[in-house]
Design a protein around this motif. Sequence first.
Motif, PDB file in Angstrom:
ATOM      1  N   TYR A 245       0.832  -1.208   0.000  1.00  0.00           N
ATOM      2  CA  TYR A 245       0.000   0.000   0.000  1.00  0.00           C
ATOM      3  C   TYR A 245       0.868   1.260   0.000  1.00  0.00           C
ATOM      4  O   TYR A 245       0.634   2.192  -0.764  1.00  0.00           O
ATOM      5  N   MET A 246       1.881   1.264   0.863  1.00  0.00           N
ATOM      6  CA  MET A 246       2.757   2.420   1.024  1.00  0.00           C
ATOM      7  C   MET A 246       3.387   2.855  -0.302  1.00  0.00           C
ATOM      8  O   MET A 246       3.444   4.030  -0.630  1.00  0.00           O
ATOM      9  N   LEU A 247       3.858   1.874  -1.072  1.00  0.00           N
ATOM     10  CA  LEU A 247       4.563   2.166  -2.320  1.00  0.00           C
ATOM     11  C   LEU A 247       3.653   2.030  -3.546  1.00  0.00           C
ATOM     12  O   LEU A 247       4.130   2.162  -4.676  1.00  0.00           O
ATOM     13  N   ASP A 248       2.365   1.748  -3.312  1.00  0.00           N
ATOM     14  CA  ASP A 248       1.379   1.602  -4.378  1.00  0.00           C
ATOM     15  C   ASP A 248       1.845   0.575  -5.417  1.00  0.00           C
ATOM     16  O   ASP A 248       1.910   0.857  -6.614  1.00  0.00           O
ATOM     17  N   LEU A 249       2.192  -0.617  -4.916  1.00  0.00           N
ATOM     18  CA  LEU A 249       2.715  -1.685  -5.767  1.00  0.00           C
ATOM     19  C   LEU A 249       1.586  -2.587  -6.252  1.00  0.00           C
ATOM     20  O   LEU A 249       0.709  -2.959  -5.466  1.00  0.00           O
ATOM     21  N   SER A 250       1.629  -2.959  -7.507  1.00  0.00           N
ATOM     22  CA  SER A 250       0.681  -3.932  -8.031  1.00  0.00           C
ATOM     23  C   SER A 250       1.132  -5.330  -7.607  1.00  0.00           C
ATOM     24  O   SER A 250       2.288  -5.529  -7.198  1.00  0.00           O
ATOM     25  N   ASP A 251       0.247  -6.300  -7.716  1.00  0.00           N
ATOM     26  CA  ASP A 251       0.619  -7.679  -7.387  1.00  0.00           C
ATOM     27  C   ASP A 251       1.780  -8.148  -8.265  1.00  0.00           C
ATOM     28  O   ASP A 251       2.693  -8.822  -7.795  1.00  0.00           O
ATOM     29  N   SER A 252       1.755  -7.788  -9.540  1.00  0.00           N
ATOM     30  CA  SER A 252       2.831  -8.212 -10.446  1.00  0.00           C
ATOM     31  C   SER A 252       4.161  -7.552 -10.070  1.00  0.00           C
ATOM     32  O   SER A 252       5.224  -8.161 -10.204  1.00  0.00           O
ATOM     33  N   LYS A 253       4.127  -6.327  -9.564  1.00  0.00           N
ATOM     34  CA  LYS A 253       5.357  -5.658  -9.109  1.00  0.00           C
ATOM     35  C   LYS A 253       5.904  -6.358  -7.865  1.00  0.00           C
ATOM     36  O   LYS A 253       7.119  -6.496  -7.712  1.00  0.00           O
ATOM     37  N   VAL A 254       5.015  -6.842  -7.002  1.00  0.00           N
ATOM     38  CA  VAL A 254       5.448  -7.599  -5.819  1.00  0.00           C
ATOM     39  C   VAL A 254       6.160  -8.876  -6.265  1.00  0.00           C
ATOM     40  O   VAL A 254       7.209  -9.229  -5.720  1.00  0.00           O
ATOM     41  N   VAL A 255       5.625  -9.551  -7.296  1.00  0.00           N
ATOM     42  CA  VAL A 255       6.273 -10.749  -7.849  1.00  0.00           C
ATOM     43  C   VAL A 255       7.673 -10.392  -8.353  1.00  0.00           C
ATOM     44  O   VAL A 255       8.636 -11.123  -8.113  1.00  0.00           O
ATOM     45  N   GLU A 256       7.806  -9.244  -9.024  1.00  0.00           N
ATOM     46  CA  GLU A 256       9.111  -8.790  -9.530  1.00  0.00           C
ATOM     47  C   GLU A 256      10.088  -8.537  -8.383  1.00  0.00           C
ATOM     48  O   GLU A 256      11.281  -8.833  -8.508  1.00  0.00           O
ATOM     49  N   ILE A 257       9.596  -7.982  -7.285  1.00  0.00           N
ATOM     50  CA  ILE A 257      10.461  -7.697  -6.137  1.00  0.00           C
ATOM     51  C   ILE A 257      10.975  -9.001  -5.527  1.00  0.00           C
ATOM     52  O   ILE A 257      12.152  -9.099  -5.170  1.00  0.00           O
ATOM     53  N   PHE A 258      10.120 -10.013  -5.434  1.00  0.00           N
ATOM     54  CA  PHE A 258      10.583 -11.332  -4.971  1.00  0.00           C
ATOM     55  C   PHE A 258      11.687 -11.840  -5.894  1.00  0.00           C
ATOM     56  O   PHE A 258      12.701 -12.367  -5.435  1.00  0.00           O
ATOM     57  N   ALA A 259      11.495 -11.684  -7.204  1.00  0.00           N
ATOM     58  CA  ALA A 259      12.464 -12.187  -8.190  1.00  0.00           C
ATOM     59  C   ALA A 259      13.807 -11.481  -8.065  1.00  0.00           C
ATOM     60  O   ALA A 259      14.853 -12.094  -8.313  1.00  0.00           O
ATOM     61  N   LEU A 260      13.823 -10.212  -7.671  1.00  0.00           N
ATOM     62  CA  LEU A 260      15.082  -9.478  -7.499  1.00  0.00           C
ATOM     63  C   LEU A 260      15.993 -10.165  -6.480  1.00  0.00           C
ATOM     64  O   LEU A 260      17.211 -10.075  -6.559  1.00  0.00           O
TER      65      LEU A 260
END
Length: 159
Positions: free
Chosen positions: A12-27
Amino acid sequence: MMSNDVLRSVRYMLDLSDSKVVEIFALAGSEVPLEDVQAWMKKDDDAAFRKLPDVLMGYFLNGLIFYRRGKSEDAPAPSIERRMNNNIFMKKLRIAFELKTTDIPDVLLKANFKISQAEVGAIFRNPDHKNFRECGDQILRNFLKGLTMIHRPAPAKKG
């Protein structure tokens, strides 16, 4: 606090989409399916809710550090904790948002929560240190609230 609560707050804080969260895990080297992220974002009483395992939360927080600060080839990747607690959440979030220990009381003050610099220092100490202090849910919750107020300010009221 539960890992799911922290994940929801950061999203919520960073206004991340679910797909962006998946990308962050991948990093951080963890491939998680979009369906898992969506289940972790559900409220605790939802039938589709699933608890986020601590080790995966460790990957997310490391990915968040890389997402916010960039990945350095010179520096080793942060360790992945098998068991998460509020102190680790605070440490990883402090790194991800490039905060000094002296910035933490100001972030908490944004959420109308006062804490001394000595108390903050005790939270970031090694657990074996005699002045170590467990970070309570109230401190972490207000820290996340303060960060949200900084990174996602309320829109100005018209009037």
